[in-house]
Design an enzyme around this catalytic site. Sequence first.
Site: not given
Ligand code: ACM
Length: 558
Positions: A205, A279, A343
């Site tokens: 991440d 991410h 995201e």
């Molecule tokens: C997430 O909680 N961004 C998958």
Amino acid sequence: MSLTLAWVIFLSLIVAVGHAAGPAAPAIIPQPQHLELRAGAFTLTPATRVDADPGSRATARFLTSRLATATGYPLTPATKYFGSGSVPGAIFLTTRHANTNLGPEGYELTVAPDSVVIRAPTQAGLFYGVQTLLQLLPPAIFSPGPVTNVAWQIPAVQIQDWPRFVWRGFMLDVSRHFFTKAEVETLLDALALHKLNTFHWHLTDDHGWRIEIKACPKLTSVGAWRSGVGFGYASNSTTAYGPDGRYGGFYTQDDIREVVKYAAARHITIVPEIEMPGHSLAALTAYPEYSCTGGPFEPAMTGGVFNGIYDPAKEATFQFLTEVLAEVAGLFPGPYIHVGGDEVPKDTWKNSPDCQALMRREGLKNEEELQSWFVRRIEKIVNAHGHRLIGWSEILQGGLAQNATVMDWIGGAKEAAEAGHDVVMTPTSNCYFDFYQSSNRVAEPRAAAWGKPLTLARMYAYEPLPTNVPPALQSHILGTQGNLWTEQIPNFKHVEYMTFPRASALAEVTWSAPEARDFTDFSRRLRIQYQRFDELGINYRHGDASDAANIEPLAPTP
Ligand code: ACM
């Protein structure tokens, strides 16, 4: 009085007497599909034999090592080549003459005063039979050392059992905070106790890259470390520091192989997650050349930073990701590789002339379609290495890749199922284990404050089959999992506290028949489960039925 009625009364007296005089009512979590309590009990003694057919010896050894540890009896499995019935005086594990209707994870457990038989079509089923057998014994069976003055009695039962869902999962984020190999294995033990079978390992991440990739060594030499623990935590809230004092850590490929083997021995499949295209700040810190802007970057120190995004306009980006995915595919034998997809901040692509030129070349109308184009390319790489791609809800935007499975956290189950894709349900409302466990936040350790509390009762009441997915398509819903994001969780004791007992409720949601769910009876069994947790040294929240006061009325899953 008819003869039959007299016989029924006589039998129920035997059961009642046996019950009162013998061990307490079974407290098995998850609740088996069929359980019939019978009269009497089997008593473990130093002379008890454990027999197994040749293919079932490893599972038998799993049982004997636990039994021998707590009882101190010298129990080792012996091989038994034949046998369709029971073996007097013995615990017998076998796949022979098993009822294949029980499915690949089902089992049958028969405990009589003179014998115990676990019979299952597969080793996974036998393993679950072993878990149930251990839960029929006093909780002291989970002691780390020999315990005396315990009557090691197993109540006579006839159990037929199988899971409701094939995907019974739990996700741990090891990027925001790092947890060691030993800690991950401790968690796997606890998942196995609950018959959970899928461990989703969120390995990368913005905040840290945690898996060694030989072709790209800077991913871990650079991307696994940040200047401090971050997220507002004091430095002494964790011990995850490198020799130079930076915060972080990673798993070597040998570590990964060990954990995979450890999980497999517990019939747990690992789903590794390598996040992309967003991410990905930690990866781009190590290799800024695969970003749109060129960096420099450093791994994020707090939450809410999602600016690490790969540049899809560079072929080198795909070469890099191919090398990463090839090594990941070689390390994880399970069918799935999770590639994130959630995201993704599209502004960077909007502002990149190269990305805009790529979109024109490929006829892509917007950045969502560019993301879809990216995921489709990645899916070909994942498939070429013999794996299936799974990603978060957002991989639906701009068009779903051909064979992708969707992990629904903010919707998409219906669209995915209608298009013939499989789905794993993880809605924030019921599956986010980083949320507070009660509405009384003052009394709780830190947790994610943006969701409603995920109380034990709320977890227990969760129905994974979405009401808007028609019955004919519900077979696409593989199951569900709990997600433990760790921005708020700097150490493993806190991981355990957030996980248990909600994972016990999750286990029952994923395994047991929905019509058998009973929160009051679950709470009774949970009190025994807490004694097991105490023996195992698992940290947990002492929740029970009184938590129901904190539960908001459940809206149907969208
Ligand atoms: C997430 O909680 N961004 C998958």
